[in-house]
Design a protein around this motif. Structure first.
Motif, PDB file in Angstrom:
ATOM      1  N   MET A 132       1.077  -7.277  -5.856  1.00  0.00           N
ATOM      2  CA  MET A 132       1.394  -5.985  -5.256  1.00  0.00           C
ATOM      3  C   MET A 132       2.578  -5.354  -5.978  1.00  0.00           C
ATOM      4  O   MET A 132       3.673  -5.897  -5.970  1.00  0.00           O
ATOM      5  N   ASP A 133       2.344  -4.176  -6.576  1.00  0.00           N
ATOM      6  CA  ASP A 133       3.429  -3.481  -7.269  1.00  0.00           C
ATOM      7  C   ASP A 133       3.185  -1.969  -7.219  1.00  0.00           C
ATOM      8  O   ASP A 133       3.472  -1.251  -8.176  1.00  0.00           O
ATOM      9  N   GLY A 134       2.642  -1.511  -6.081  1.00  0.00           N
ATOM     10  CA  GLY A 134       2.334  -0.096  -5.925  1.00  0.00           C
ATOM     11  C   GLY A 134       3.413   0.643  -5.145  1.00  0.00           C
ATOM     12  O   GLY A 134       4.596   0.318  -5.223  1.00  0.00           O
ATOM     13  N   ASP A 135       2.987   1.635  -4.376  1.00  0.00           N
ATOM     14  CA  ASP A 135       3.880   2.492  -3.603  1.00  0.00           C
ATOM     15  C   ASP A 135       4.588   1.664  -2.534  1.00  0.00           C
ATOM     16  O   ASP A 135       3.945   1.082  -1.655  1.00  0.00           O
ATOM     17  N   LYS A 136       5.909   1.612  -2.604  1.00  0.00           N
ATOM     18  CA  LYS A 136       6.678   0.789  -1.665  1.00  0.00           C
ATOM     19  C   LYS A 136       6.603   1.339  -0.242  1.00  0.00           C
ATOM     20  O   LYS A 136       6.761   0.598   0.727  1.00  0.00           O
ATOM     21  N   ARG A 137       6.355   2.629  -0.103  1.00  0.00           N
ATOM     22  CA  ARG A 137       6.283   3.242   1.221  1.00  0.00           C
ATOM     23  C   ARG A 137       5.085   2.740   2.012  1.00  0.00           C
ATOM     24  O   ARG A 137       5.085   2.808   3.248  1.00  0.00           O
TER      25      ARG A 137
END
Length: 211
Positions: A132-137
């Motif tokens: 997982m390394d996408g949008d932190k929101r």
């Protein structure tokens, strides 16, 4: 200076960064606005090592960026292994696709432009490992999707979970990205479906094992 010296010591005492990845890292930092988002030498070698240890047949990556981490993980895959990597920002494709398609591990990577939360379940795959390394929101939503596609005993690796130390800095309490990470960290802490540990490497990497 002490930390810089220690980092250089570490990098000089681990496996070297392959030339292709070094050139990709350089190009990423020259041509992309947030070049430091690329995993880089240390984390890249760690990702390859973890894949070699876990021996997944199928990996899901959420957040391709320039393709550095995807290539590193694909390096560790066995012959029948396959990595699906999703990038939601279609403006990345022009830079990233050529680097993936010209890499030594191109046959092990499927690069897809789209939202992994909605599109990954359509693949019909069960995954052994998720990065997982996408949008932190939206980390919590991404996590739930990933967990639903992960086999029992499989691993989720969540990147940036210390968020440059902002998770313990009150000045960032109203920052949406920081808040997303904090909510995710608190959520998995009490999730009895998994085991978890945070590695203070680079920007924080959380290893999560599905029971």
């Amino acid at each position: 200076m002490k930390n810089d010296s220690l980092e250089q010591y570490i990098l000089s005492h681990i496996d070297p960064e392959p030339d292709y990845l070094y050139r990709l890292w350089r190009a990423t930092n020259i041509h992309m606005l947030h070049g430091r988002m690329a995993s880089g030498h240390l984390q890249g070698r760690l990702l390859k090592m973890l894949v070699t240890m876990i021996r997944p047949r199928r990996i899901l990556e959420v957040g391709t960026f320039s393709g550095y981490s995807a290539i590193c993980m694909a390096e560790g895959l066995e012959e029948d292994g396959l990595l699906y990597t999703f990038e939601i920002n279609d403006e990345q494709e022009e830079f990233t696709r050529p680097w993936i398609e010209q890499s030594p591990v191109k046959d092990k990577i499927r690069f897809i432009i789209g939202d992994a939360v909605t599109e990954a379940p359509k693949l019909g795959e069960t995954f052994d490992m998720v990065f997982m390394d996408g949008d932190k929101r939206t980390y919590r939503e991404t996590y739930e999707m990933a967990l639903s596609l992960l086999r029992p005993g499989g691993f989720i690796l969540a990147d940036n979970t210390l968020w440059d130390g902002h998770v313990v800095d009150k000045a960032y309490d109203r920052d949406p990205q920081t808040r997303g990470i904090e909510l995710f960290n608190d959520y998995i802490l009490h999730d009895e479906r998994v085991e978890r540990v945070i590695l203070p490497i680079r920007d924080g990497l959380t290893l999560i094992r599905k029971k």
